[in-house]
Design a protein around this motif. Structure first.
Motif, PDB file in Angstrom:
ATOM      1  N   LYS A 106      46.139  47.421  33.724  1.00  0.00           N
ATOM      2  CA  LYS A 106      47.105  46.688  34.542  1.00  0.00           C
ATOM      3  C   LYS A 106      47.451  47.378  35.862  1.00  0.00           C
ATOM      4  CE  LYS A 106      49.393  43.611  31.288  1.00  0.00           C
ATOM      5  NZ  LYS A 106      48.419  43.653  30.187  1.00  0.00           N
ATOM      6  N   VAL A 107      46.426  47.765  36.585  1.00  0.00           N
ATOM      7  CA  VAL A 107      46.635  48.282  37.939  1.00  0.00           C
ATOM      8  C   VAL A 107      46.864  47.093  38.868  1.00  0.00           C
ATOM      9  CG1 VAL A 107      45.577  49.544  39.851  1.00  0.00           C
ATOM     10  CG2 VAL A 107      45.233  50.321  37.489  1.00  0.00           C
ATOM     11  N   SER A 108      47.923  47.156  39.665  1.00  0.00           N
ATOM     12  CA  SER A 108      48.264  45.989  40.471  1.00  0.00           C
ATOM     13  C   SER A 108      48.505  46.290  41.942  1.00  0.00           C
ATOM     14  CB  SER A 108      49.514  45.302  39.889  1.00  0.00           C
ATOM     15  OG  SER A 108      50.620  46.179  39.897  1.00  0.00           O
ATOM     16  N   SER A 109      48.296  47.541  42.386  1.00  0.00           N
ATOM     17  CA  SER A 109      48.512  47.853  43.802  1.00  0.00           C
ATOM     18  C   SER A 109      47.787  49.129  44.185  1.00  0.00           C
ATOM     19  CB  SER A 109      50.004  48.014  44.094  1.00  0.00           C
ATOM     20  OG  SER A 109      50.502  49.210  43.511  1.00  0.00           O
ATOM     21  N   ALA A 110      47.612  49.306  45.491  1.00  0.00           N
ATOM     22  CA  ALA A 110      47.029  50.551  45.997  1.00  0.00           C
ATOM     23  C   ALA A 110      47.940  51.733  45.706  1.00  0.00           C
ATOM     24  CB  ALA A 110      46.790  50.428  47.501  1.00  0.00           C
ATOM     25  N   MET A 134      41.697  48.633  35.629  1.00  0.00           N
ATOM     26  CA  MET A 134      41.681  47.300  35.030  1.00  0.00           C
ATOM     27  C   MET A 134      42.518  46.368  35.884  1.00  0.00           C
ATOM     28  SD  MET A 134      41.601  47.535  30.907  1.00  0.00           S
ATOM     29  CE  MET A 134      40.903  45.873  30.909  1.00  0.00           C
ATOM     30  N   VAL A 135      41.916  45.248  36.261  1.00  0.00           N
ATOM     31  CA  VAL A 135      42.621  44.216  37.015  1.00  0.00           C
ATOM     32  C   VAL A 135      42.737  43.012  36.094  1.00  0.00           C
ATOM     33  CG1 VAL A 135      42.162  44.976  39.367  1.00  0.00           C
ATOM     34  CG2 VAL A 135      40.393  43.741  38.148  1.00  0.00           C
ATOM     35  N   GLU A 136      43.962  42.662  35.735  1.00  0.00           N
ATOM     36  CA  GLU A 136      44.152  41.683  34.660  1.00  0.00           C
ATOM     37  C   GLU A 136      45.419  40.848  34.812  1.00  0.00           C
ATOM     38  OE1 GLU A 136      44.362  43.922  30.956  1.00  0.00           O
ATOM     39  OE2 GLU A 136      44.930  45.728  32.053  1.00  0.00           O
ATOM     40  N   THR A 137      45.971  40.799  36.015  1.00  0.00           N
ATOM     41  CA  THR A 137      47.175  40.010  36.267  1.00  0.00           C
ATOM     42  C   THR A 137      46.981  39.188  37.535  1.00  0.00           C
ATOM     43  OG1 THR A 137      48.199  41.749  37.614  1.00  0.00           O
ATOM     44  CG2 THR A 137      48.634  41.796  35.231  1.00  0.00           C
ATOM     45  N   PRO A 138      47.737  38.104  37.701  1.00  0.00           N
ATOM     46  CA  PRO A 138      47.620  37.323  38.936  1.00  0.00           C
ATOM     47  C   PRO A 138      47.845  38.144  40.201  1.00  0.00           C
ATOM     48  CG  PRO A 138      48.785  36.051  37.282  1.00  0.00           C
ATOM     49  CD  PRO A 138      48.605  37.424  36.703  1.00  0.00           C
ATOM     50  N   ILE A 139      48.819  39.062  40.180  1.00  0.00           N
ATOM     51  CA  ILE A 139      49.077  39.857  41.383  1.00  0.00           C
ATOM     52  C   ILE A 139      47.906  40.789  41.667  1.00  0.00           C
ATOM     53  CG2 ILE A 139      50.307  41.747  40.227  1.00  0.00           C
ATOM     54  CD1 ILE A 139      51.117  40.191  43.664  1.00  0.00           C
ATOM     55  N   ALA A 140      47.235  41.273  40.624  1.00  0.00           N
ATOM     56  CA  ALA A 140      46.062  42.121  40.832  1.00  0.00           C
ATOM     57  C   ALA A 140      44.917  41.336  41.457  1.00  0.00           C
ATOM     58  CB  ALA A 140      45.618  42.743  39.515  1.00  0.00           C
ATOM     59  N   MET A 141      44.762  40.063  41.067  1.00  0.00           N
ATOM     60  CA  MET A 141      43.728  39.232  41.688  1.00  0.00           C
ATOM     61  C   MET A 141      43.988  39.101  43.188  1.00  0.00           C
ATOM     62  SD  MET A 141      42.004  38.467  38.918  1.00  0.00           S
ATOM     63  CE  MET A 141      42.620  40.009  38.211  1.00  0.00           C
ATOM     64  N   LEU A 142      45.247  38.875  43.546  1.00  0.00           N
ATOM     65  CA  LEU A 142      45.600  38.658  44.949  1.00  0.00           C
ATOM     66  C   LEU A 142      45.556  39.951  45.763  1.00  0.00           C
ATOM     67  CD1 LEU A 142      48.538  36.148  44.377  1.00  0.00           C
ATOM     68  CD2 LEU A 142      46.219  35.626  45.172  1.00  0.00           C
ATOM     69  N   ARG A 143      45.618  41.092  45.094  1.00  0.00           N
ATOM     70  CA  ARG A 143      45.561  42.387  45.786  1.00  0.00           C
ATOM     71  C   ARG A 143      44.262  43.131  45.486  1.00  0.00           C
ATOM     72  NH1 ARG A 143      51.592  44.612  44.121  1.00  0.00           N
ATOM     73  NH2 ARG A 143      52.822  43.279  45.514  1.00  0.00           N
ATOM     74  N   LEU A 164      44.506  38.204  31.695  1.00  0.00           N
ATOM     75  CA  LEU A 164      44.579  37.271  32.819  1.00  0.00           C
ATOM     76  C   LEU A 164      44.757  35.842  32.324  1.00  0.00           C
ATOM     77  CD1 LEU A 164      44.407  36.684  35.837  1.00  0.00           C
ATOM     78  CD2 LEU A 164      41.916  36.571  35.602  1.00  0.00           C
ATOM     79  N   ALA A 165      43.966  35.444  31.327  1.00  0.00           N
ATOM     80  CA  ALA A 165      44.098  34.094  30.776  1.00  0.00           C
ATOM     81  C   ALA A 165      45.495  33.871  30.215  1.00  0.00           C
ATOM     82  CB  ALA A 165      43.047  33.866  29.689  1.00  0.00           C
ATOM     83  N   ASN A 166      46.033  34.884  29.549  1.00  0.00           N
ATOM     84  CA  ASN A 166      47.376  34.767  28.978  1.00  0.00           C
ATOM     85  C   ASN A 166      48.427  34.558  30.074  1.00  0.00           C
ATOM     86  OD1 ASN A 166      49.308  35.069  26.689  1.00  0.00           O
ATOM     87  ND2 ASN A 166      49.925  36.887  27.835  1.00  0.00           N
TER      88      ASN A 166
END
Length: 301
Positions: A106-110, A134-143, A164-166
């Motif tokens: 669940k990494v979501s930012s630099a 691991m990129v697995e959240t909507p915010i991670a997709m956008l970043r 991500l699906a969840n």
């Protein structure tokens, strides 16, 4: 070709066709992994380990990584997330063990990548120990590009498709239509930043046909390989993400025709009636280098 325009070689590529999760609390499974033909092993301290078993699993996994128990396979330790009480101890122990990489969920930012890197350095991790995110959240997709480009130490993005699906409230359906926008964003980011990217897991281990279809989709999209949850998925995954005999034959013909044309001073190259451009030559050399790296890894096992 490499980024500086030189011809690629086998050493420029590390095969990551099959990346198998191994539960850190399961001693028997960890032992069995020594004989599996997976390109990479993720020794898991997160989802596959119950809270009461976390410390014992950490000790076991780090000892295996430190002693080089898995030969030439790439070894990655998945630590618990930064929002858990186990994360700091996991990261310090992994840094000391010196695996090929540490995988952080669940990494979501630099900023998170920078913090992970700083913690690894502070804990004395060798330079060879890379970061997998691991990129697995909507915010991670956008970043995704921000994350992928955050540090030279970050080597690989790993898709966490179940989470991500969840979070999307999406259904698991053949073809993964609900996930394609996120998969595409992360693929674009990885290639723009020059990083590898590994597809998410396939959950139904009994459905060989469905698994084969998803491997084919992942390869067609451009993924370097796929994360796996069962040893039985390793060999079909390796086959799916390896260049085919037809591709290798064509690649050899393209490179040979191009080199002959250069030697003769010809500006036009054709193979089987098709005009060949530099991009075709670059891709042909990449496929041949990937095949050489796969053969090198198989010979080293």
């Amino acid at each position: 070709m490499t980024a500086d325009g030189n011809q690629a070689t086998a050493t420029d590529f590390r095969p990551r066709r099959s990346v198998l999760y191994m539960p850190g609390a399961n001693e028997r499974a960890l032992e069995k992994a020594k004989g599996l033909p997976a390109d990479a092993l993720i020794l898991d301290l997160e989802d596959a380990v119950a809270p009461a078993a976390k410390e014992a699993a950490r000790e076991r996994v780090c000892a295996l990584a430190a002693e080089g128990a898995y030969g030439h396979r790439e070894v990655i330790i998945r630590v618990n997330g930064r929002d858990t009480s186990w994360h700091a101890d996991d990261l310090r122990a992994a840094a000391k063990a010196g695996p090929d990489a540490v995988l952080v969920p669940k990494v979501s930012s630099a900023d998170e990548v920078h913090a992970i890197e700083a913690d690894l350095v502070a804990a004395g991790a060798p330079e060879r120990t890379k970061i997998w995110a691991m990129v697995e959240t909507p915010i991670a997709m956008l970043r995704a590009l921000e994350i992928a480009a955050a540090s030279p130490r970050l080597a690989v993005l790993v898709m966490g498709t179940n989470d991500l699906a969840n979070e999307l409230r999406a259904e698991h359906v053949p073809g993964r239509a609900p996930l394609l926008p996120g998969l595409g964003l992360c693929l674009l980011a990885a290639r723009a930043a020059g990083k590898a990217i590994i597809d998410g897991v396939y959950n139904d281990v009994r459905n060989a046909e469905g698994f084969a279809a998803e491997c084919q989709q992942g390869r067609e999209l451009g993924f370097d390989g796929k994360t796996l949850i069962h040893p039985g998925q390793v060999e079909p995954c390796n086959e799916a993400f390896s260049p085919s005999d037809k591709q290798l034959t064509e690649a050899t013909e393209i490179v040979r025709a191009f080199e002959e044309a250069v030697a003769e001073g010809r500006g036009v190259v054709t193979v089987n009636g098709r005009m060949i451009e530099n991009l075709h030559v670059d891709n042909a050399r990449r496929l041949l280098a990937v095949d050489a790296a796969i053969a090198e890894l198989a010979a080293a096992r």
